[in-house]
Design a protein around this motif. Sequence first.
Motif, PDB file in Angstrom:
ATOM      1  N   VAL A  70      21.905  27.062  31.618  1.00  0.00           N
ATOM      2  CA  VAL A  70      20.610  27.453  31.060  1.00  0.00           C
ATOM      3  C   VAL A  70      20.234  28.817  31.615  1.00  0.00           C
ATOM      4  O   VAL A  70      19.885  28.950  32.791  1.00  0.00           O
ATOM      5  CB  VAL A  70      19.523  26.412  31.384  1.00  0.00           C
ATOM      6  N   GLY A  71      20.327  29.854  30.787  1.00  0.00           N
ATOM      7  CA  GLY A  71      19.999  31.205  31.203  1.00  0.00           C
ATOM      8  C   GLY A  71      21.211  32.119  31.155  1.00  0.00           C
ATOM      9  O   GLY A  71      22.248  31.828  31.762  1.00  0.00           O
ATOM     10  N   ALA A  72      21.093  33.222  30.396  1.00  0.00           N
ATOM     11  CA  ALA A  72      22.215  34.150  30.220  1.00  0.00           C
ATOM     12  C   ALA A  72      21.950  35.488  30.903  1.00  0.00           C
ATOM     13  O   ALA A  72      22.242  36.545  30.345  1.00  0.00           O
ATOM     14  CB  ALA A  72      22.514  34.362  28.736  1.00  0.00           C
ATOM     15  N   GLY A  73      21.375  35.434  32.111  1.00  0.00           N
ATOM     16  CA  GLY A  73      21.328  36.629  32.937  1.00  0.00           C
ATOM     17  C   GLY A  73      22.678  36.793  33.612  1.00  0.00           C
ATOM     18  O   GLY A  73      23.630  36.054  33.344  1.00  0.00           O
ATOM     19  N   GLN A  74      22.773  37.755  34.524  1.00  0.00           N
ATOM     20  CA  GLN A  74      24.070  38.011  35.150  1.00  0.00           C
ATOM     21  C   GLN A  74      24.569  36.819  35.962  1.00  0.00           C
ATOM     22  O   GLN A  74      25.787  36.608  36.075  1.00  0.00           O
ATOM     23  CB  GLN A  74      24.026  39.267  36.014  1.00  0.00           C
ATOM     24  N   ALA A  75      23.656  36.005  36.503  1.00  0.00           N
ATOM     25  CA  ALA A  75      24.089  34.857  37.304  1.00  0.00           C
ATOM     26  C   ALA A  75      24.697  33.768  36.416  1.00  0.00           C
ATOM     27  O   ALA A  75      25.790  33.262  36.680  1.00  0.00           O
ATOM     28  CB  ALA A  75      22.918  34.303  38.106  1.00  0.00           C
ATOM     29  N   GLY A  76      23.982  33.386  35.367  1.00  0.00           N
ATOM     30  CA  GLY A  76      24.499  32.359  34.473  1.00  0.00           C
ATOM     31  C   GLY A  76      25.782  32.789  33.795  1.00  0.00           C
ATOM     32  O   GLY A  76      26.730  32.004  33.652  1.00  0.00           O
ATOM     33  N   LEU A  77      25.855  34.043  33.381  1.00  0.00           N
ATOM     34  CA  LEU A  77      27.060  34.540  32.721  1.00  0.00           C
ATOM     35  C   LEU A  77      28.229  34.620  33.686  1.00  0.00           C
ATOM     36  O   LEU A  77      29.388  34.499  33.277  1.00  0.00           O
ATOM     37  CB  LEU A  77      26.783  35.909  32.100  1.00  0.00           C
ATOM     38  N   SER A  78      27.955  34.817  34.971  1.00  0.00           N
ATOM     39  CA  SER A  78      29.037  34.832  35.957  1.00  0.00           C
ATOM     40  C   SER A  78      29.669  33.452  36.092  1.00  0.00           C
ATOM     41  O   SER A  78      30.897  33.322  36.206  1.00  0.00           O
ATOM     42  CB  SER A  78      28.504  35.311  37.319  1.00  0.00           C
ATOM     43  N   VAL A  79      28.851  32.400  36.073  1.00  0.00           N
ATOM     44  CA  VAL A  79      29.399  31.050  36.084  1.00  0.00           C
ATOM     45  C   VAL A  79      30.215  30.823  34.812  1.00  0.00           C
ATOM     46  O   VAL A  79      31.316  30.246  34.841  1.00  0.00           O
ATOM     47  CB  VAL A  79      28.277  29.998  36.215  1.00  0.00           C
ATOM     48  N   SER A  80      29.690  31.287  33.679  1.00  0.00           N
ATOM     49  CA  SER A  80      30.410  31.164  32.407  1.00  0.00           C
ATOM     50  C   SER A  80      31.767  31.854  32.484  1.00  0.00           C
ATOM     51  O   SER A  80      32.771  31.341  31.966  1.00  0.00           O
ATOM     52  CB  SER A  80      29.570  31.759  31.278  1.00  0.00           C
ATOM     53  N   TRP A  81      31.827  33.030  33.113  1.00  0.00           N
ATOM     54  CA  TRP A  81      33.088  33.771  33.252  1.00  0.00           C
ATOM     55  C   TRP A  81      34.134  32.907  33.939  1.00  0.00           C
ATOM     56  O   TRP A  81      35.280  32.806  33.481  1.00  0.00           O
ATOM     57  CB  TRP A  81      32.831  35.046  34.045  1.00  0.00           C
ATOM     58  N   TYR A  82      33.743  32.247  35.033  1.00  0.00           N
ATOM     59  CA  TYR A  82      34.697  31.415  35.771  1.00  0.00           C
ATOM     60  C   TYR A  82      35.067  30.148  35.004  1.00  0.00           C
ATOM     61  O   TYR A  82      36.230  29.721  35.005  1.00  0.00           O
ATOM     62  CB  TYR A  82      34.139  31.070  37.151  1.00  0.00           C
ATOM     63  N   LEU A  83      34.098  29.537  34.356  1.00  0.00           N
ATOM     64  CA  LEU A  83      34.410  28.340  33.570  1.00  0.00           C
ATOM     65  C   LEU A  83      35.348  28.676  32.419  1.00  0.00           C
ATOM     66  O   LEU A  83      36.246  27.895  32.084  1.00  0.00           O
ATOM     67  CB  LEU A  83      33.124  27.705  33.043  1.00  0.00           C
ATOM     68  N   GLY A  84      35.131  29.832  31.813  1.00  0.00           N
ATOM     69  CA  GLY A  84      36.025  30.258  30.743  1.00  0.00           C
ATOM     70  C   GLY A  84      37.446  30.422  31.239  1.00  0.00           C
ATOM     71  O   GLY A  84      38.414  30.013  30.566  1.00  0.00           O
ATOM     72  N   ARG A  85      37.613  31.028  32.421  1.00  0.00           N
ATOM     73  CA  ARG A  85      38.955  31.190  32.986  1.00  0.00           C
ATOM     74  C   ARG A  85      39.595  29.848  33.303  1.00  0.00           C
ATOM     75  O   ARG A  85      40.824  29.712  33.280  1.00  0.00           O
ATOM     76  CB  ARG A  85      38.888  32.048  34.265  1.00  0.00           C
ATOM     77  N   ALA A  86      38.780  28.854  33.612  1.00  0.00           N
ATOM     78  CA  ALA A  86      39.301  27.515  33.936  1.00  0.00           C
ATOM     79  C   ALA A  86      39.526  26.655  32.690  1.00  0.00           C
ATOM     80  O   ALA A  86      39.989  25.528  32.793  1.00  0.00           O
ATOM     81  CB  ALA A  86      38.333  26.798  34.887  1.00  0.00           C
ATOM     82  N   GLY A  87      39.167  27.211  31.527  1.00  0.00           N
ATOM     83  CA  GLY A  87      39.359  26.462  30.292  1.00  0.00           C
ATOM     84  C   GLY A  87      38.370  25.328  30.101  1.00  0.00           C
ATOM     85  O   GLY A  87      38.650  24.366  29.380  1.00  0.00           O
ATOM     86  N   ILE A  88      37.193  25.442  30.710  1.00  0.00           N
ATOM     87  CA  ILE A  88      36.172  24.398  30.614  1.00  0.00           C
ATOM     88  C   ILE A  88      35.250  24.684  29.435  1.00  0.00           C
ATOM     89  O   ILE A  88      34.637  25.759  29.358  1.00  0.00           O
ATOM     90  CB  ILE A  88      35.341  24.303  31.906  1.00  0.00           C
ATOM     91  N   GLU A  89      35.130  23.739  28.525  1.00  0.00           N
ATOM     92  CA  GLU A  89      34.209  23.902  27.407  1.00  0.00           C
ATOM     93  C   GLU A  89      32.774  23.905  27.927  1.00  0.00           C
ATOM     94  O   GLU A  89      32.379  23.032  28.696  1.00  0.00           O
ATOM     95  CB  GLU A  89      34.394  22.770  26.401  1.00  0.00           C
ATOM     96  N   HIS A  90      32.002  24.885  27.482  1.00  0.00           N
ATOM     97  CA  HIS A  90      30.614  24.975  27.935  1.00  0.00           C
ATOM     98  C   HIS A  90      29.834  25.828  26.957  1.00  0.00           C
ATOM     99  O   HIS A  90      30.393  26.460  26.047  1.00  0.00           O
ATOM    100  CB  HIS A  90      30.553  25.587  29.331  1.00  0.00           C
ATOM    101  N   VAL A  91      28.509  25.849  27.138  1.00  0.00           N
ATOM    102  CA  VAL A  91      27.634  26.705  26.348  1.00  0.00           C
ATOM    103  C   VAL A  91      26.566  27.272  27.267  1.00  0.00           C
ATOM    104  O   VAL A  91      26.174  26.636  28.255  1.00  0.00           O
ATOM    105  CB  VAL A  91      26.989  25.919  25.178  1.00  0.00           C
ATOM    106  N   VAL A  92      26.127  28.492  26.973  1.00  0.00           N
ATOM    107  CA  VAL A  92      25.056  29.137  27.719  1.00  0.00           C
ATOM    108  C   VAL A  92      23.841  29.226  26.805  1.00  0.00           C
ATOM    109  O   VAL A  92      23.912  29.843  25.732  1.00  0.00           O
ATOM    110  CB  VAL A  92      25.459  30.550  28.194  1.00  0.00           C
ATOM    111  N   ILE A  93      22.752  28.600  27.193  1.00  0.00           N
ATOM    112  CA  ILE A  93      21.533  28.591  26.383  1.00  0.00           C
ATOM    113  C   ILE A  93      20.610  29.694  26.886  1.00  0.00           C
ATOM    114  O   ILE A  93      20.272  29.746  28.070  1.00  0.00           O
ATOM    115  CB  ILE A  93      20.814  27.236  26.469  1.00  0.00           C
ATOM    116  N   GLU A  94      20.187  30.589  25.990  1.00  0.00           N
ATOM    117  CA  GLU A  94      19.360  31.722  26.366  1.00  0.00           C
ATOM    118  C   GLU A  94      18.155  31.833  25.441  1.00  0.00           C
ATOM    119  O   GLU A  94      18.293  31.841  24.225  1.00  0.00           O
ATOM    120  CB  GLU A  94      20.184  33.016  26.311  1.00  0.00           C
ATOM    121  N   SER A  95      16.959  31.909  26.038  1.00  0.00           N
ATOM    122  CA  SER A  95      15.729  31.940  25.243  1.00  0.00           C
ATOM    123  C   SER A  95      15.552  33.257  24.498  1.00  0.00           C
ATOM    124  O   SER A  95      14.870  33.304  23.473  1.00  0.00           O
ATOM    125  CB  SER A  95      14.515  31.682  26.139  1.00  0.00           C
TER     126      SER A  95
END
Length: 428
Positions: free
Chosen positions: A15-40
């Motif tokens: 929840v949140g697509a600032g640099q912190a949330g997107l950084s977690v997304s970057w690592y999850l993407g590299r690990a092949g983990i399905e996820h979504v980032v919700i941004e208001s």
Amino acid sequence: MSATAHTPHIPVVIVGAGQAGLSVSWYLGRAGIEHVVIESKTPTHAWADSRWDNFTLVTPNWHCRLPGYVYEGPDPDGFMTRDEVVEWLDGWLDTFTPPVREHTTVTRLRRPNDTGFELTLNSDAGEELITCDQVVIATGGYPLPVIPPFASSLNPAVTQIHSEEYFNPEQLPDGAVLVVGSGQSGTQIAEDLHLAGRQVHLAIGNAPRVARFYRGRDCMTWLAEMGLYDTPAQQYPGGKAAQEKTNHYVTGRDGGRDVDLRQFAREGMRLYGTLTDGKDATLRFVESLTAALDKADAVYNSICADIDRHIEANAIDAPPPSRYDPVWRPDSDPTDLDLAAAGITSIIWAIGFRPDYRWIEASAFDGGGRPMQTRGVTQVPGLSFIGLPWMHTWGSGRFLGIDRDARHIADTVVDALGESRLRLAAAQ
């Protein structure tokens, strides 16, 4: 709404697509983990929408590092402007494709059972429900601007805005301006107005200050070399009290310099102690100005002394030491101010923000509404945070510490998903 067999399920929701949330997304993407980032709104929108026109970073550009991406510009020891930060972040976003859902707000998060979460989303398409196994909250440390209760009782002819709404002096009506708050935003906004030729009144609190440059280097470069940004919160000198303090005020403007409120006073800025109350055109202050200035200078000199010890202990060749000597002292500590008599037509509240996690239905918060966490991980299985001040170290919540914090959260999420899948396979 309640989940059904047809409710969309995503393993991880950020929840949140600032640099912190997107950084977690970057690592999850590299690990092949399905996820979504919700941004208001839109990714990293706060940098473009909530900083004033002359904003600069207060940390050197070399601090700017995100997963797979570091500052490689021509001025590592300089300080990027607001627009340069936005451009740098856009460059990072060009290096990967995070699964972001923009213009979508999470209005409710609950854990109906022991195996996952339900999130209620609201967007132009209406309300919907999704479920997930893991949630990472990346909405920022304190999103709600603080305005004192008595603000509504002041003369309505006086314009009042919060620091996040300030962009430039031209947006304010003619006349003097009162800035309330001496943290990084308050002092830099006061300077911005002062340099524009406005008569500025500044009510200061207990924020400390720091030298911009000392003995040939930026102070924050010295502190990084000394390990202060890497020290876990539990081991940091001063403990919890140190973590609750306002950040030291300094500026990166025009290549970086000290913020010296005493010098501003010599140039005509009016200084006051802590603002406590007000009604109509009258404001009242604590007699704390002299003590606040002295304390801020004491911290300034104390940090310089710490750097001196580091230089001596490591036999570093550096220019000689020095100390700050006050260039101005108040004749008295003012206790009241008549807005009309002083010609003040605007007030800028720069007294911070407060947490707002009312939409999260989980026992993960202390009495002040702050998350109870260790390196971002809470006692609620599957619920974690990222981007909080002091989440792990002094570097947390800053560009310098985001990569490390995000990697830890992503590793924790991946490990938890692996364990849950193993348990599910065993049950089947």
